[in-house]
Design a protein around this motif. Sequence first.
Motif, mmCIF file in Angstrom:
data_model
loop_
_atom_site.group_PDB
_atom_site.id
_atom_site.type_symbol
_atom_site.label_atom_id
_atom_site.label_comp_id
_atom_site.label_asym_id
_atom_site.label_seq_id
_atom_site.Cartn_x
_atom_site.Cartn_y
_atom_site.Cartn_z
ATOM 1 N N LEU A 1 16.486 -17.615 3.875
ATOM 2 C CA LEU A 1 16.113 -16.253 4.232
ATOM 3 C C LEU A 1 15.167 -15.668 3.187
ATOM 4 O O LEU A 1 14.122 -15.084 3.506
ATOM 5 C CB LEU A 1 17.399 -15.407 4.311
ATOM 6 C CG LEU A 1 17.298 -14.071 5.024
ATOM 7 C CD1 LEU A 1 16.890 -14.264 6.461
ATOM 8 C CD2 LEU A 1 18.635 -13.345 4.957
ATOM 9 N N PRO B 1 5.844 -14.610 2.532
ATOM 10 C CA PRO B 1 4.864 -13.560 2.832
ATOM 11 C C PRO B 1 3.987 -13.208 1.630
ATOM 12 O O PRO B 1 2.794 -12.956 1.787
ATOM 13 C CB PRO B 1 5.735 -12.368 3.242
ATOM 14 C CG PRO B 1 6.970 -12.966 3.765
ATOM 15 C CD PRO B 1 7.204 -14.199 2.952
ATOM 16 N N LEU B 2 4.575 -13.217 0.432
ATOM 17 C CA LEU B 2 3.775 -12.915 -0.753
ATOM 18 C C LEU B 2 2.729 -14.007 -0.990
ATOM 19 O O LEU B 2 1.551 -13.715 -1.218
ATOM 20 C CB LEU B 2 4.681 -12.783 -1.985
ATOM 21 C CG LEU B 2 5.439 -11.457 -2.103
ATOM 22 C CD1 LEU B 2 6.522 -11.551 -3.160
ATOM 23 C CD2 LEU B 2 4.478 -10.336 -2.439
ATOM 24 N N ASP C 1 1.598 -16.158 1.190
ATOM 25 C CA ASP C 1 0.665 -16.190 2.307
ATOM 26 C C ASP C 1 -0.353 -15.052 2.215
ATOM 27 O O ASP C 1 -1.513 -15.210 2.602
ATOM 28 C CB ASP C 1 1.443 -16.109 3.629
ATOM 29 C CG ASP C 1 0.551 -16.360 4.828
ATOM 30 O OD1 ASP C 1 -0.183 -17.371 4.816
ATOM 31 O OD2 ASP C 1 0.573 -15.541 5.763
ATOM 32 N N SER C 2 0.073 -13.905 1.686
ATOM 33 C CA SER C 2 -0.862 -12.789 1.525
ATOM 34 C C SER C 2 -1.968 -13.164 0.546
ATOM 35 O O SER C 2 -3.133 -12.836 0.759
ATOM 36 C CB SER C 2 -0.134 -11.536 1.026
ATOM 37 O OG SER C 2 0.580 -10.953 2.073
ATOM 38 N N PHE D 1 -5.253 -1.995 5.128
ATOM 39 C CA PHE D 1 -4.647 -2.842 6.146
ATOM 40 C C PHE D 1 -4.643 -2.167 7.516
ATOM 41 O O PHE D 1 -5.039 -2.744 8.517
ATOM 42 C CB PHE D 1 -3.230 -3.233 5.716
ATOM 43 C CG PHE D 1 -2.503 -4.107 6.698
ATOM 44 C CD1 PHE D 1 -3.173 -5.020 7.507
ATOM 45 C CD2 PHE D 1 -1.118 -4.030 6.815
ATOM 46 C CE1 PHE D 1 -2.500 -5.837 8.414
ATOM 47 C CE2 PHE D 1 -0.436 -4.833 7.715
ATOM 48 C CZ PHE D 1 -1.127 -5.734 8.516
ATOM 49 N N GLY E 1 3.785 -8.295 0.424
ATOM 50 C CA GLY E 1 3.664 -9.356 1.415
ATOM 51 C C GLY E 1 3.641 -8.814 2.833
ATOM 52 O O GLY E 1 3.772 -9.571 3.796
ATOM 53 N N THR E 2 3.480 -7.498 2.966
ATOM 54 C CA THR E 2 3.584 -6.850 4.273
ATOM 55 C C THR E 2 2.700 -7.476 5.339
ATOM 56 O O THR E 2 3.127 -7.664 6.481
ATOM 57 C CB THR E 2 3.240 -5.356 4.138
ATOM 58 O OG1 THR E 2 4.182 -4.773 3.263
ATOM 59 C CG2 THR E 2 3.290 -4.667 5.475
ATOM 60 N N ILE E 3 1.466 -7.825 4.965
ATOM 61 C CA ILE E 3 0.513 -8.286 5.974
ATOM 62 C C ILE E 3 1.024 -9.552 6.658
ATOM 63 O O ILE E 3 1.005 -9.663 7.883
ATOM 64 C CB ILE E 3 -0.866 -8.492 5.331
ATOM 65 C CG1 ILE E 3 -1.394 -7.110 4.916
ATOM 66 C CG2 ILE E 3 -1.827 -9.181 6.292
ATOM 67 C CD1 ILE E 3 -2.657 -7.124 4.149
ATOM 68 N N SER E 4 1.522 -10.490 5.863
ATOM 69 C CA SER E 4 2.056 -11.712 6.464
ATOM 70 C C SER E 4 3.371 -11.441 7.180
ATOM 71 O O SER E 4 3.672 -12.042 8.204
ATOM 72 C CB SER E 4 2.269 -12.774 5.393
ATOM 73 O OG SER E 4 1.059 -13.004 4.728
ATOM 74 N N LEU E 5 4.145 -10.526 6.612
ATOM 75 C CA LEU E 5 5.433 -10.191 7.203
ATOM 76 C C LEU E 5 5.260 -9.581 8.589
ATOM 77 O O LEU E 5 6.014 -9.898 9.518
ATOM 78 C CB LEU E 5 6.161 -9.218 6.276
ATOM 79 C CG LEU E 5 7.670 -9.270 6.200
ATOM 80 C CD1 LEU E 5 8.181 -10.683 6.061
ATOM 81 C CD2 LEU E 5 8.147 -8.423 5.038
ATOM 82 N N VAL E 6 4.251 -8.740 8.745
ATOM 83 C CA VAL E 6 3.987 -8.140 10.051
ATOM 84 C C VAL E 6 3.722 -9.237 11.081
ATOM 85 O O VAL E 6 4.276 -9.213 12.176
ATOM 86 C CB VAL E 6 2.790 -7.150 9.969
ATOM 87 C CG1 VAL E 6 2.302 -6.771 11.358
ATOM 88 C CG2 VAL E 6 3.182 -5.916 9.188
ATOM 89 N N LEU F 1 4.635 -12.404 10.858
ATOM 90 C CA LEU F 1 5.854 -13.206 11.004
ATOM 91 C C LEU F 1 6.838 -12.539 11.964
ATOM 92 O O LEU F 1 7.377 -13.161 12.878
ATOM 93 C CB LEU F 1 6.483 -13.365 9.620
ATOM 94 C CG LEU F 1 7.475 -14.469 9.361
ATOM 95 C CD1 LEU F 1 6.835 -15.817 9.642
ATOM 96 C CD2 LEU F 1 7.941 -14.412 7.904
ATOM 97 N N LEU G 1 8.048 -13.597 15.857
ATOM 98 C CA LEU G 1 9.433 -13.785 16.289
ATOM 99 C C LEU G 1 9.806 -12.819 17.409
ATOM 100 O O LEU G 1 10.938 -12.808 17.884
ATOM 101 C CB LEU G 1 10.389 -13.571 15.111
ATOM 102 C CG LEU G 1 10.310 -14.594 13.971
ATOM 103 C CD1 LEU G 1 11.108 -14.126 12.776
ATOM 104 C CD2 LEU G 1 10.821 -15.951 14.457
ATOM 105 N N ILE H 1 16.463 -8.368 8.903
ATOM 106 C CA ILE H 1 16.079 -9.638 8.267
ATOM 107 C C ILE H 1 15.311 -9.367 6.972
ATOM 108 O O ILE H 1 15.591 -9.956 5.927
ATOM 109 C CB ILE H 1 15.216 -10.483 9.226
ATOM 110 C CG1 ILE H 1 16.066 -10.930 10.414
ATOM 111 C CG2 ILE H 1 14.627 -11.681 8.504
ATOM 112 C CD1 ILE H 1 15.281 -11.688 11.449
ATOM 113 N N ALA I 1 16.640 -10.314 3.202
ATOM 114 C CA ALA I 1 15.892 -11.228 2.337
ATOM 115 C C ALA I 1 15.615 -10.563 0.989
ATOM 116 O O ALA I 1 15.755 -11.174 -0.075
ATOM 117 C CB ALA I 1 14.581 -11.619 3.007
ATOM 118 N N VAL J 1 6.018 0.410 9.165
ATOM 119 C CA VAL J 1 5.122 -0.708 9.414
ATOM 120 C C VAL J 1 5.653 -1.637 10.514
ATOM 121 O O VAL J 1 4.901 -2.126 11.345
ATOM 122 C CB VAL J 1 4.934 -1.499 8.095
ATOM 123 C CG1 VAL J 1 4.267 -2.820 8.352
ATOM 124 C CG2 VAL J 1 4.134 -0.676 7.103
#
Lengths: 311, 277
Positions: A26, A34-35, A37-38, A267, B123-128, B130, B134, B145, B149, B217
Amino acid sequence: MASRAARDWRHGTRFAVVFLAPAMLLYTVFMVWPLVDSVRLSFFTANDSGVRRFVGLANYLTLFTNSLWSDRLYGALRNNIVFFLIHILVQNPVALLLAALLSRHRLRLRAVYRAVIFLPVLLSQVIVGFIWQLILNPLWGVSQRILGLIGLTHLYQPWLGLDRSALIALSLISVWQWVGLPMILFYTAMLAVPEELIEAAKLDGAGEIRIFLRIKLPLILPMIGLVTLLTFIANFNAFDLVYITQGLLGGPDYSTDLLGVFFYRTFFGQQLQLGSATMGATVASVILAIILLGVAAYRLLWQRRVTAYEL
Amino acid sequence: MRRRLDPGGLAAHAILILYCILVLYPVALVVLNSFKQRRAIFNTPLALPNPRTFSLAGYQTVLLRGEFPRYFLNSFVLTAAALAIILLLGAMAAHALVEFRFRGRATTTLYLALGMMLPVRLGTISLVGLIAGLGLTNSLSGLVIVYAAQGIPISTLILTEFFRQLPSDLKDAARIDGASEYRIFFRLVLPLARPAMGTVAVFSLIPIWNDLWFPLVLAPAEATRTVTLGAQQFLGEFSSDWNALLAALSTAALPIFGLYLIFSRQMIRGLTAGAVK
């Protein structure tokens, strides 16, 4: 020789994996990835149909040199530094003073004071931001009246609305909210100072202020460093308070624009400007780099110099 | 016993009382004025509400126009679910780190400690992407989730410290009796960990309940709004209705005040863990 230790080790590993896997999975997928990947995304650009293309450092070049971007970046960075400095200069001394008073021997009402000062830490920044926005609002006139009680009405200004005072006002609101946290941490560190040390100093004729400066302060220096680092991290991705009281443009005239707000704007876009995921990722990576620099500076420059006294 | 007059003590109380006023007055001003008529809010803002100025108009607007019961329910469900995951998975991971010797244990601990320093927000951009992938955009599950995490590192590390102090005799005895590792964890370790889990819960709860960023977000839809986001939207919408503003602020702060009244001792004791006075 299949020793018992080796068998235990394998046995242990199997259970360790079973117990660790859910948490690690998790944490890795929804926080670390995400970090990472950013940062990866910051080396790409996307065309109108969303197809991504590797561009190396081009996004960073744009961010740092194209004045459309760099003016905002450097502006937000400068504001963020001021925001952080005000925190350090006001929050730490106030928290130290309160902690020193609270740790006085046989202080009555200690629990009450502690609880009250800690209260704003628990309120959301939405609530804190709005409370202060209302109180400083010239329409309500509460601030003028309160200043009037001590004959200082003429000092009143709509601080949050003026570009030369908005950032300072906002920083102080943030300090008002968070000061309870460093206070409790300093207080705990002071309680760990051995009573004999203080008694001995008293017998030698040291006054309270001298005991604080010469004994307590040096002993809690490591905690002050840690609090400063945590404040740095929180300050450099602050967003809520500005968004709530000043809006997405960090008004007036970008005077309260912080890196976190700039990140959001990049963003998601604002008004006429479209948002860009890859430029957003670039801004996020810059903030991440600043935070990592802060952590590194703390570990290398501060932690190495400051001796943690073994008590 | 006669008490001597202690000038240092008096000064300490004076400063602490002044600071407490600085903390409480702004909050009290908002709460007290939320019970007044509009005219009194502006004409006598510093006065207490009295029978002539008393009014619940703001709360009526909040009840009729806002969806606060739903916001509270969303926040409650979300926080409870995230906490349950954080506590269970954190305790399991902590148990593994304390109980079993395996290669990479130190690295694992370091890897988790890293998570306490890094803001997930970046990491928001990738999290959005992701969460959207899903199919969890605008759902409470998506938020659960993300918060779980984000809460796992600190919960694991605090519980690791705590588990280290648990005596191993009990566990060894259970092993000799043939109890499985799972049984030992669920029947023996978890019940013993209750106080430490209380501390973790109280600390993990506040940032989740108060978070504005991820609801904004990942789940901005009306149906999934949390109290924090709902209050922010309501306050923006009713920015010229002062009765509603003050009432909404008081309403949104209410659960935190309640929680604090019940748990303030535990919270502060958790923070000052180890120190006695």
